[in-house]
Design an enzyme around this catalytic site. Structure first.
Site, mmCIF file in Angstrom:
data_model
loop_
_atom_site.group_PDB
_atom_site.id
_atom_site.type_symbol
_atom_site.label_atom_id
_atom_site.label_comp_id
_atom_site.label_asym_id
_atom_site.label_seq_id
_atom_site.Cartn_x
_atom_site.Cartn_y
_atom_site.Cartn_z
ATOM 1 N N ASN A 98 -5.982 -2.340 4.763
ATOM 2 C CA ASN A 98 -6.065 -2.191 3.314
ATOM 3 C C ASN A 98 -6.424 -0.756 2.961
ATOM 4 O OD1 ASN A 98 -6.631 -3.206 0.386
ATOM 5 N ND2 ASN A 98 -8.482 -2.109 0.987
ATOM 6 N N GLU A 99 -5.483 -0.031 2.376
ATOM 7 C CA GLU A 99 -5.683 1.284 1.759
ATOM 8 C C GLU A 99 -6.081 2.392 2.728
ATOM 9 O OE1 GLU A 99 -8.146 0.946 -1.741
ATOM 10 O OE2 GLU A 99 -6.629 -0.205 -2.828
ATOM 11 N N ASP A 100 -5.909 2.183 4.033
ATOM 12 C CA ASP A 100 -6.254 3.257 4.966
ATOM 13 C C ASP A 100 -5.279 4.426 4.864
ATOM 14 O OD1 ASP A 100 -8.207 1.510 5.636
ATOM 15 O OD2 ASP A 100 -7.675 1.309 7.745
#
Length: 845
Positions: A431-433
């Site tokens: 998630n959103e890395d």
């Protein structure tokens, strides 16, 4: 030989602070699984951290280490059998000692561990099991210090969390507290067996015409001694055996059986067909004696993610059993900070709410946990698709060799544990890395395809998402689509609307656009977007103890909103759109109106775009739920009380939905000058698989009088496009010099003589409208033992009629717009005769 026996070690535990050495420091543990906060509360050593400022009073727990201890008797172990100590989950740094000897050291919360203790338990009688839980908060800081060269870029929580395989939200998030749990968070037990089924799974091949399927069942067997074990496979449907086959287990402990299924009953997401589950069972037999039996349910279905070039860029949508599915749904965070408190019943209630809200997909977010089996069982049984993140969130994770090995074990274990669930249709790397990579300016050359090079850059985590994890999915669940991250699209910037999925936060965060234009901001699949709203007053009453604190800007209310800048953002959207109020109950309601409108504008437009060559493949709002009683983006609060947005989304996701809207006029950048003309559009969205005929009506009703200001428009015998959008009016025009008084556009659609959907478009913003004196009437027209029907009518248009949410009561609809000449019915279940009627509120009341 011995049949497998299990002995849960759930009772008889005690625990103490590691710094306490006296015997009287031991405190009883009511039951395991548990975490230390639960056990401290049970011993009156900790107040409920969810109330008031008690989270601050619980912060000392975050920096402590703990020991758990129990005494058990050696179970009877027949000759030729072994004894295994099985831990389904230890949180997190755990040193396990049996009779003083270290038998296991754990550093991964997401990994089950098994230890053969046959020799350690040779002595009869009592044995002492101790588990030392080291402080994850402090260990993480130590690990970070050991690698100062790594770029620890991250959002939310202390960056040191990236070094530890523990639920990342425990370090605090922008919707949750900082509660660093420790403990035996999943089941622990002793197992005695001579042989066991270590794994059972299926691979399914469905014929393109869906008239036949081939089901191959695989089994892995662990045995103490080699021998002629046999595996008896059975395939069942609805409890009735279809076929069986007995196969010899190979020397390497494997066996498989293949079944041909004629005219299979397919597994479908709800709204598209039955979520049919088959059951495969295997009985492990030796010399006619059954040693172990395992059963798993699975579905016969195909699931694909369709990515193909088109006029909008490259598509991203889901296809199940050959049918394109618009995936309207929500993102899911852990339903509690104290994870063992979530029961299977509570999980099921959450998924039942999804179905009630017509949501077809839930995204298990990467900063939480790989969920409990009961969560996925509920999704399987109720027909909810699962988007499953791996547990990496908002950070640049290090890739030390020992950490990579732990991550590989974690991913293998969880993919194997979950691969039989037909609800899981996608695995996603993080998630959103990749957003962190962009914002921190870390190196990412998509054209460089050498994984060894990635490890040498300042963004080594790419190796996890683009090599390690896809290899695990390909090996252990080859039929499931893998996506490197969320958001991500072919290595392009994560905000690219033409490819992959995107998180659209320019409403609320970012540029803080008007929510009325949300649909113009989306991409090919909108996997995050949101708007905050207060929960209902009953939830506020739970965590705000002092009546003097029950005003909108109180310290305790701000403390229970963890989003940075929430005061400015909430104020902005309220002041732009609504007449504000200072009393708390009205303030709560107004924030809920804004959230409901925001979700409606986004979902309504994106569902319409589905019909434009799958321009938008789905929308997963942030977020469905909360992990504690709080003020957040959730559309259902911690106590499973839906906010108005829940109902607004449900209406837009109706199988047949009518939509009407006038073009956006941005009053705040035109000196609040009203437009001279407004264009409007009218359409129908359908998820039905066949063309249907309908009648669509559009009325123009004065806000001030309730009368029609111009002649209504009626489209009869409209052919409604299957699984798409039917545009009826694309160039409608309102001349405000002729029709100067504010008026709503009220649309309805009938199919086979039944009114199936409505939509009402209002002049914006609401703050300019006089919504007093509406002439609303809510009348009870029928009542049974636990069900009432209300008839709602009005003389003038009413905006967002919201009913009270009460424990044990379910409402068929709420957050409704009511217009003259269109009475609506609401069914209330769970309200007994004699109970007080539900309160209600509407805009301008």
């Amino acid at each position: 030989m011995s049949k497998l026996q299990q002995f849960p070690l759930s009772k008889g535990w005690s625990f103490r602070d590691n710094e306490a050495t006296s015997e009287d420091a031991w405190m009883p543990v009511p039951v395991v699984p548990s975490v230390v906060h639960q056990d401290l509360q049970a011993n009156n050593k900790l107040k409920d951290p969810y109330i008031g400022f008690n989270e601050l009073e619980a912060r000392w727990v975050n920096e402590k280490s703990w020991t758990y201890k129990t005494v058990f008797q050696k179970p009877a172990a027949p000759a030729g059998s072994c004894i295994v100590l099985a831990f389904d989950g230890l949180d997190t740094f755990a040193k396990v000692k049996l009779d003083g000897n270290v038998i296991l050291e754990n550093d991964n919360m997401f990994l089950a561990r098994r230890v053969d203790v046959t020799k350690a338990l040779e002595a009869e009688g009592d044995h002492v099991l101790e588990i030392d839980f080291d402080c994850a908060f402090l260990r993480a800081k130590e690990l970070r210090k050991q690698d100062p060269r790594h770029n620890w870029a991250s959002f939310n929580g202390d960056p040191s969390r990236l070094s530890v395989r523990k639920a990342q939200y425990h370090w605090g998030w922008d919707w949750g507290p900082v509660l660093m749990t420790a403990g035996i968070w999943r089941e622990v037990r002793l197992e005695v067996y001579s042989a066991r089924v270590a794994d059972l799974w299926t691979e399914v091949q469905l014929a393109s015409d869906h008239q036949s399927a081939q089901v191959t069942a695989f089994v892995e067997v662990e045995s103490v001694h080699s021998g002629s074990h046999r595996a008896c496979f059975t395939l069942s449907l609805h409890g009735q055996e279809i076929t069986r086959e007995e196969i010899g287990v190979t020397e390497n402990g494997t066996a498989k059986a293949t079944f041909d299924v004629k005219e299979p009953s397919l597994w479908w997401p709800h709204g598209y067909g039955d979520a049919t589950l088959y059951e495969v069972s295997v009985s492990l037999v030796k010399e006619q004696e059954e040693l172990h039996r395992v059963s798993k349910k699975f579905g016969i279905r195909t699931a694909e993610v369709i990515q193909r070039p088109d006029k909008h860029g490259k598509s991203f949508f889901f296809r199940v059993n050959g049918v394109d599915i618009f995936c309207g749904g929500s993102c899911w965070i852990p339903a509690d900070n104290l994870l063992p408190s979530i029961t299977a019943e509570r999980y099921r209630k959450w998924i039942e709410l999804m179905v009630h809200g017509r949501q077809v997909m839930i995204r298990v977010w990467g900063g939480g946990i790989y969920e409990d089996n009961s969560f996925y069982d509920a999704c399987d049984e109720l027909g909810v698709l699962v988007w499953q993140d791996f547990m990496f969130g908002c950070g640049n994770y290090p890739t030390w060799p020992n950490l990579l090995e732990s991550i590989r074990k974690e991913s293998v274990y969880n993919v194997r544990r979950l691969r039989h669930h037909p609800s899981i249709v996608i695995w996603v790397g993080n998630n959103e890395d990749y957003q962190v990579q962009e914002q921190a300016g870390l190196t990412y050359n998509y054209e460089d395809k050498d994984p060894e090079n990635w490890l040498k850059t300042d963004f080594p985590a790419r190796y996890i998402y683009e090599k390690l994890l896809p290899e695990v999915v390909q090996e252990y669940s080859p039929g499931t689509f893998y996506h490197p991250g969320s958001p991500w699209g072919d290595g392009k910037t994560t905000s690219d609307p033409t490819v992959g999925d995107m998180h659209q936060w320019n409403v609320w965060h970012g540029t803080q656009e008007k929510y009325q234009i949300f649909d113009t901001l989306g991409g090919r699949f909108n996997s995050e977007f949101g708007m905050e709203a207060f929960p209902h007053m009953s939830t506020i009453d739970y965590f705000v103890e002092n009546e003097a604190d029950k005003y909108p800007q109180s310290h305790v209310l701000d403390f229970h909103n963890k989003a940075d800048g929430h005061e400015r953002r909430i104020a902005t959207y309220l002041v732009e759109n609504l007449r504000t109020a200072t009393d708390l109950e009205t303030h709560i309601y107004l924030t809920q109106v804004v959230q409901a409108e925001t979700m409606m504008f986004g979902y309504r437009g994106w569902r319409r775009q589905w019909g434009d060559e799958r321009h938008c493949g789905g929308a997963l709002l942030w977020q469905l739920n909360d992990c504690w009683p709080t003020i957040s983006w959730a559309i259902v609060d911690y106590f499973l009380r839906p906010k108005p947005a829940f109902y607004a989304v449900a209406r837009v996701l109706n199988p047949i939905a009518v939509g009407v809207r006038r073009e956006h006029h941005d009053w705040s950048v035109t000196h609040a000058q009203p437009p001279k003309t407004s264009k409007f559009e009218l359409w129908v969205a359908s998820s039905r698989q066949q063309e249907i005929q309908g009648t669509v009506e559009l009325r123009f009703l004065s806000v001030n009088t309730g009368l029609e200001v111009r002649e209504r428009i009626v489209h009869e015998n409209v052919s409604i496009v299957p699984n798409g959008t039917t545009n009826l009016i694309v160039d409608g025009l309102i001349d405000h010099t002729v029709h100067s008084e504010p008026h709503v556009l009220a649309a309805r659609i009938w199919v086979d003589g039944q009114l199936v959907a409505r939509d009402v478009d209002w002049p914006q913003p609401f703050k300019y409208l006089d919504l007093s004196d509406r002439g609303l009437e809510v009348k009870k027209i029928s009542e049974s033992e636990d069900e009432q029907t209300l008839l709602i009518s009005t003389k003038k248009p009413v905006k967002c009629l919201v009913f009270e949410e009460r424990e044990g009561v379910r409402i068929s609809d709420s957050a409704m717009d009511i217009v003259p000449g269109d009475d609506q019915r609401v069914t209330i279940k769970g309200l007994k005769p004699g109970d007080a009627p539900l309160k209600y509120k509407f805009l301008g009341q």
